[in-house]
Design an enzyme around this catalytic site. Structure first.
Site, short mmCIF file in Angstrom:
data_model
loop_
_atom_site.label_atom_id
_atom_site.label_comp_id
_atom_site.label_asym_id
_atom_site.label_seq_id
_atom_site.Cartn_x
_atom_site.Cartn_y
_atom_site.Cartn_z
N TYR A 180 -8.79 14.42 0.58
CA TYR A 180 -8.09 15.33 -0.17
C TYR A 180 -8.62 16.08 -1.13
O TYR A 180 -10.02 16.00 -1.34
CB TYR A 180 -6.59 14.58 -0.67
CG TYR A 180 -6.19 14.03 0.47
CD1 TYR A 180 -5.55 14.45 1.49
CD2 TYR A 180 -5.52 12.50 0.50
CE1 TYR A 180 -4.51 14.17 2.55
CE2 TYR A 180 -4.72 11.92 1.65
CZ TYR A 180 -4.44 12.79 2.69
OH TYR A 180 -3.80 12.20 3.54
N SER A 208 0.68 -1.18 -0.20
CA SER A 208 0.00 -0.13 -0.22
C SER A 208 0.95 1.21 0.06
O SER A 208 1.79 1.47 0.52
CB SER A 208 -1.01 0.08 1.31
OG SER A 208 -1.89 -0.88 1.38
#
Length: 791
Positions: free
Chosen positions: A584, A424
């Site tokens: 974000y 990840s």
């Protein structure tokens, strides 16, 4: 004690006999509305483990039940004309009427008073009549007592989406059988099991809209049964279907399942505890056969608590605390199973072997290695089939079969991964002025040589003001490009892993400190201005206030992403991911929690996705066509009014249409008000839905920390890749370690020579990457570098 049990089902009867056995001086009365030795329903199912619990609680009862059981080990799945069989499951079936008769007889033997044909209208009056010290409310899923004291019990009742009918047949089935039939209206399924010497339960189930489209809502009882007989004629083999509910008319036989969860199980009325038990307290979907199991184990635990604790209050507190945890585990598995059967259409494109595996592991309680313990031959055959199919789809011939599912190859566009494990993207907060240095070389290089098929660099920011923290890496100067080139070259030269870059913009979550200095807190000095889809403050009263992005901001940011994309191609990355998750900037456009715009980028989900899709399309045009692009999304905001898994499927379809190759399915971190429901593999269902409903490859993330988890996810077709984060922080060679732990060597298929890295091949690949980057812009590699230097 004077104990009154309202409801003579398994919970009330079993608790009564256990308490009477524990102390013969207890005065116990069970009040049941039906006639003596009469009941409705067909068979019930227990696992071998449940039988062991019964034997420990009361051996005579367990012995009588065992003598009446029909036992089987195998499960058969009938799908698209094929039959898949798996063994070692260890289940027993018994007629509900026979079970209750055994419990009733044991109660009478011990001196429990049974009162039949009495409808309890007022539990308070009954408690006074019998001088009760304790009232057990075991009056079923439609419990009057639970409804009367709802303020105390705080029940949550979720009426589910399928219609089902309980029928029987004289045909004997040697395996627990699941049959699936597609009709012009949609899918039907049958759950079939034998429970005595000559009778089998036959449950037919289908989603509500399919039930109505088939006209079953307006059919008589006889016509509805005839419809089911014709639909499952192959399984019935000339036998008819039987109903034991003559009092129901027409479609009333078709019911929906209520999922019941109570926050509290004890109410006190005039000082007398009224305790929920069995279906009155909780329900578990019949597809995992645990409703009666839970009822009996409630009885065992409550009796044990009374025997262990000296006073009623302590006993009841212990009972609720212990049983609530165990019931939650079963209900969680039952919910997964129930939702699988509600959505058979989602998996209908699968071939029969994978469809059957998906069904067997639907609850997430049964894993790949658990199946192997039950039936090694079945798992070996399935692994061989899956590896062969994976090799065909990847365009390679595998020289080693079978392979664990997580070690099968996977191809997207021109990129071939040796296995299904990805590291990840994990923020390391170790860059200097956006430059990835020796730390990143060590961090990513170690994980690339540790066996993973794909290694993601952490979110890399497309401009200085796009960073989360000053220590985040960037891709907005030639120094950044060259720093990443060094790391990419190392990975290619020293491993057969591929390396991906994730590009993003922090938006309202930018200009903060590294997490160990105070996660999400603004910098103590040197803050830069923030922008978002709409004006917002991520941490109320703490964070900077981000202003709403203007059209000129959006145009500039789009160009920043394109420039970073070109730089990623020059740096030689194999794979590119666009970060549209976790609150974000691009995520702030998608979520209604953060997007309150009234222009073309606000309002409907399609409008909210408009700008992220605009950025993605511009990047896709600049990125080499033979290299894949993925998109990370928050598939669930975990906040009322936020993004839901239904929305995630729509979002995935929109990005698929724009040219995305894979959706990286994460969730949360959009709002501090979130309330995630954690657990192992807790986000895998999002990847499952995206892959099998939107029809695009997906990556599962979140609490995947064993090879068994990854193998189960990949084998069941819930995702194409598994991203493993924190375990890779603890052990860079997690893939190698887990592979060895399950008894395999290597980390993927044995590759033909042309797929092994080798220094000469590496140089040819690098030169080709530079040429592709130039071809996408019409510029020479030198001109691309010059443009990057110009910003």
């Amino acid at each position: 004690m004077n104990i009154v049990c309202i409801g003579g089902g398994p919970a009330g009867l079993y608790f009564s006999l256990l308490m009477k056995k524990q102390n013969p001086d207890h005065r116990i009365t069970v009040i049941e509305r039906n006639r003596p030795y009469d009941t409705f329903g067909w068979g019930v199912v227990f696992s071998d483990q449940t039988l062991g619990n019964l034997a420990n609680a009361d051996e005579p009862t367990a012995r009588a039940i065992l003598q009446a059981f029909n036992h089987w080990d195998d499960i058969e799945i009938h799908f698209k004309g094929e039959t898949v069989r798996s063994g070692g499951h260890g289940f027993c079936g018994i007629g509900r009427k026979r079970l209750l008769n055994i419990l009733q007889a044991r109660c009478e033997e011990l001196g429990v008073q049974l009162v039949f044909e009495t409808e309890v209208q007022d539990d308070q009056a009954i408690a006074k009549q019998y001088g009760a010290d304790l009232v057990i409310a075991s009056d079923g899923l439609n419990s009057r007592i639970r409804t009367r004291y709802a303020a105390s019990y705080q029940p949550e009742i979720d009426q589910r989406h399928c219609r089902f009918i309980w029928l029987g047949t004289r045909k004997k089935f040697e395996a627990f059988t699941f049959a699936f039939r597609q009709t012009p209206h949609g899918w039907f399924q049958a759950h079939i099991y034998q429970y005595d010497g000559d009778t089998s339960t036959f449950i037919v189930e289908t989603p509500e809209h399919v039930w109505r489209a088939a006209g079953l809502d307006s059919m008589s009882q006889e016509a509805g049964i005839a419809f089911c007989e014709a639909l499952f004629a192959e399984e019935l083999d000339g036998h008819g279907l039987l109903s034991n509910s003559p009092h129901l008319r027409g479609s009333a036989q078709w019911i929906t399942f209520p999922r019941i969860v109570c926050r509290q199980w004890v109410h006190r009325q005039d000082g007398v505890p009224v305790v929920l038990m069995g279906d009155a307290a909780h329900t578990a979907h019949y597809s995992i056969g645990s409703g009666t199991k839970l009822a009996l184990e409630d009885a065992i635990e409550l009796a044990r608590c009374f025997g262990q604790h000296g006073d009623s209050d302590t006993a009841l507190a212990a009972y609720q605390q212990l049983r609530a945890i165990e019931v939650l585990k079963i209900q969680s598995a039952a919910r997964n199973s129930m939702e699988w059967f509600e959505n058979v259409e989602r998996y209908s494109a699968m071939e029969a072997p994978q469809f059957a595996y998906s069904m067997l592991t639907r609850s997430q309680r049964i894993s790949h290695e658990n199946l192997r313990l039950r039936d090694p031959a079945y798992v070996a055959d399935y692994e061989q089939w899956l590896a062969r199919r994976a090799g065909e789809q990847a365009g390679v011939t595998l020289s080693q079969e079978p392979l664990p599912p997580m070690l099968t190859p996977f191809r997207l566009r021109g990129v071939l991964l040796k296995n299904r494990i990805a590291v990840s993207p994990m923020a390391q907060y170790s860059a200097v002025d956006g430059v990835a240095g020796d730390y990143h070389l060590m961090h990513l290089g170690a994980r690339a040589t540790g066996g993973a098929g794909l290694v993601f660099a952490e979110m890399t920011c497309v401009s200085a003001d796009a960073r989360i923290t000053p220590a985040c890496p960037g891709m907005y100067s030639e120094a950044h490009t060259q720093a990443w080139r060094r790391i990419v070259d190392f990975v290619h030269a020293n491993s057969d892993a591929k390396i991906a870059l994730q590009l993003g913009h922090a938006g309202a979550k930018g200009s903060t400190r590294p997490m160990w200095d105070g996660i999400d807190l603004p910098l103590s000095e040197g803050n830069w201005p923030l922008i978002s889809a709409s004006e917002q403050q991520y941490l109320a009263g703490v964070s900077q206030v981000a202003r709403a992005a203007t059209e000129s901001d959006l145009a500039r940011i789009e160009q920043d992403f394109v420039r970073a994309t070109l730089a990623a191609a020059v740096a030689g990355f194999d794979w590119l991911e666009l970060h549209c998750a976790h609150g974000y900037l691009l995520s702030s456009f998608i979520s209604p929690l953060t997007n309150r715009r009234t222009d073309e980028y606000g309002g409907s989900l399609e409008n909210r996705c408009r700008y992220p899709l605009r950025v993605f399309r511009a990047m896709r045009a600049a990125w080499p066509q033979d290299k894949p692009m993925s998109v990370r999304i928050s598939a669930h905001d975990w906040v009322e009014g936020g993004i839901t898994p239904d929305d995630a499927v729509v979002i995935a379809r929109l990005f698929k249409q724009a040219g995305a190759d894979l959706i990286d399915c994460s969730s949360g971190q959009v709002s501090k008000l979130e309330q995630p429901v954690y657990g192992r593999m807790f986000q895998a269902p999002f990847a499952d839905r995206v892959r099998n409903e939107a029809g695009i490859a997906s990556m599962a993330v979140g609490s995947i920390f064993e090879a068994d988890h990854a193998n189960s996810i990949i084998a069941a077709g819930r995702a194409d890749l598994c991203a493993v984060g924190r375990p890779h922080l603890a052990n860079p060679a997690w893939t190698l370690t887990e592979t060895a732990r399950i008894g395999h060597s290597g980390t993927g298929a044995a590759w033909p020579k042309q797929y092994r890295p080798g220094q000469q091949q590496l140089e040819r690949n690098l030169q080709r990457e530079r040429q592709l980057a130039a071809a996408n812009t019409g510029l020479t590699p030198q001109q691309v570098a010059a443009r990057l230097l110009e910003g």
